[in-house]
Design a protein around this motif. Structure first.
Motif, PDB file in Angstrom:
ATOM      1  N   VAL A  82       0.882  -1.162  -0.081  1.00 18.33           N
ATOM      2  CA  VAL A  82       0.126   0.079  -0.029  1.00 18.33           C
ATOM      3  C   VAL A  82       0.730   1.035  -0.019  1.00 18.33           C
ATOM      4  CG1 VAL A  82      -1.779   1.382   1.336  1.00 18.33           C
ATOM      5  CG2 VAL A  82      -1.864  -1.257   1.260  1.00 18.33           C
ATOM      6  N   ASP A  83       0.427   2.067  -0.871  1.00 16.44           N
ATOM      7  CA  ASP A  83       1.180   3.356  -1.073  1.00 16.44           C
ATOM      8  C   ASP A  83       2.840   3.165  -1.266  1.00 16.44           C
ATOM      9  OD1 ASP A  83      -1.021   4.986  -0.294  1.00 16.44           O
ATOM     10  OD2 ASP A  83      -0.271   4.738   1.781  1.00 16.44           O
ATOM     11  N   GLY A  84       3.157   2.230  -2.219  1.00 14.05           N
ATOM     12  CA  GLY A  84       4.581   1.828  -2.486  1.00 14.05           C
ATOM     13  C   GLY A  84       4.507   2.321  -3.836  1.00 14.05           C
ATOM     14  N   PRO A  85       5.790   2.127  -4.401  1.00 19.69           N
ATOM     15  CA  PRO A  85       6.063   2.459  -5.738  1.00 19.69           C
ATOM     16  C   PRO A  85       5.180   2.050  -6.953  1.00 19.69           C
ATOM     17  CG  PRO A  85       7.465   1.191  -5.236  1.00 19.69           C
ATOM     18  CD  PRO A  85       6.793   1.295  -3.930  1.00 19.69           C
ATOM     19  N   ALA A  86       4.827   2.907  -8.065  1.00 24.11           N
ATOM     20  CA  ALA A  86       4.093   2.307  -8.949  1.00 24.11           C
ATOM     21  C   ALA A  86       4.798   1.248  -9.834  1.00 24.11           C
ATOM     22  CB  ALA A  86       3.211   3.282  -9.903  1.00 24.11           C
ATOM     23  N   LEU A  87       4.651  -0.069  -9.966  1.00 21.58           N
ATOM     24  CA  LEU A  87       5.571  -0.865 -10.712  1.00 21.58           C
ATOM     25  C   LEU A  87       4.950  -1.389 -11.946  1.00 21.58           C
ATOM     26  CD1 LEU A  87       6.679  -2.991  -7.767  1.00 21.58           C
ATOM     27  CD2 LEU A  87       7.813  -1.078  -8.644  1.00 21.58           C
ATOM     28  N   PRO A  88       5.515  -1.472 -13.214  1.00 20.87           N
ATOM     29  CA  PRO A  88       4.841  -2.045 -14.262  1.00 20.87           C
ATOM     30  C   PRO A  88       4.350  -3.348 -14.034  1.00 20.87           C
ATOM     31  CG  PRO A  88       7.300  -1.791 -14.577  1.00 20.87           C
ATOM     32  CD  PRO A  88       6.987  -1.063 -13.260  1.00 20.87           C
ATOM     33  N   TYR A  89       3.250  -3.804 -14.767  1.00 18.36           N
ATOM     34  CA  TYR A  89       2.903  -5.019 -14.724  1.00 18.36           C
ATOM     35  C   TYR A  89       2.821  -5.509 -16.182  1.00 18.36           C
ATOM     36  CZ  TYR A  89       0.720  -9.623 -13.657  1.00 18.36           C
ATOM     37  OH  TYR A  89       0.625 -10.755 -13.481  1.00 18.36           O
ATOM     38  N   PRO A  90       3.333  -6.412 -16.583  1.00 13.97           N
ATOM     39  CA  PRO A  90       4.480  -7.045 -16.318  1.00 13.97           C
ATOM     40  C   PRO A  90       5.774  -6.173 -16.382  1.00 13.97           C
ATOM     41  CG  PRO A  90       3.961  -8.009 -18.365  1.00 13.97           C
ATOM     42  CD  PRO A  90       2.842  -6.966 -18.095  1.00 13.97           C
ATOM     43  N   PHE A  91       6.887  -6.526 -15.699  1.00 12.28           N
ATOM     44  CA  PHE A  91       8.157  -6.121 -15.993  1.00 12.28           C
ATOM     45  C   PHE A  91       8.649  -6.059 -17.625  1.00 12.28           C
ATOM     46  CE2 PHE A  91       8.431  -4.846 -11.854  1.00 12.28           C
ATOM     47  CZ  PHE A  91       9.402  -3.898 -11.555  1.00 12.28           C
ATOM     48  N   ASP A  92       8.188  -7.148 -18.324  1.00  9.65           N
ATOM     49  CA  ASP A  92       8.588  -7.688 -19.638  1.00  9.65           C
ATOM     50  C   ASP A  92       8.451  -6.316 -20.602  1.00  9.65           C
ATOM     51  OD1 ASP A  92       9.564 -10.123 -19.126  1.00  9.65           O
ATOM     52  OD2 ASP A  92       7.462 -11.091 -19.489  1.00  9.65           O
ATOM     53  N   LEU A  93       9.286  -6.165 -21.348  1.00  5.87           N
ATOM     54  CA  LEU A  93       9.043  -5.289 -22.508  1.00  5.87           C
ATOM     55  C   LEU A  93       7.879  -5.683 -23.301  1.00  5.87           C
ATOM     56  CD1 LEU A  93      12.583  -4.451 -23.236  1.00  5.87           C
ATOM     57  CD2 LEU A  93      11.020  -3.012 -21.892  1.00  5.87           C
TER      58      LEU A  93
END
Length: 99
Positions: A82-93
């Protein structure tokens, strides 16, 4: 081919791991359940790998996809809060991006 390994990885995602931890309604709390589930998948991957190496299976591409799905799910599960960094999903390009 005896075991249908790819079926064991159907629906695997960080969201599925969170459901294992908190339950479908969000009211539970079993912090060991996601780790135990991923460990069981790793045991299956080890068996699958051994069969690929001894020649009794030939579905190496499916193995790689399932291995990647475990990595992605665990990465997302381990570092999402909660309130962590916005991570891409998925990390794959995305397909088509130069490697």
């Amino acid at each position: 081919m005896s075991a249908d390994f790819p079926d064991l990885f159907e629906g695997l995602s960080s969201d599925a791991l969170f459901v294992l931890e908190y339950g479908p309604d969000g009211g539970g709390s079993d912090t060991d359940a996601p780790r135990d589930f991923v460990e069981s998948l790793l045991v299956n991957l080890a068996d699958w790998r051994a069969r690929l190496l001894d020649g009794t299976r030939s579905d190496a591409e499916d193995y790689r996809c399932c291995l990647d799905s475990v990595r992605e799910a665990w990465l997302q599960y381990s570092f999402r809060w909660v309130d962590g960094p916005a991570l891409p999903y998925p990390f794959d390009l995305p397909a088509g991006v130069a490697s």
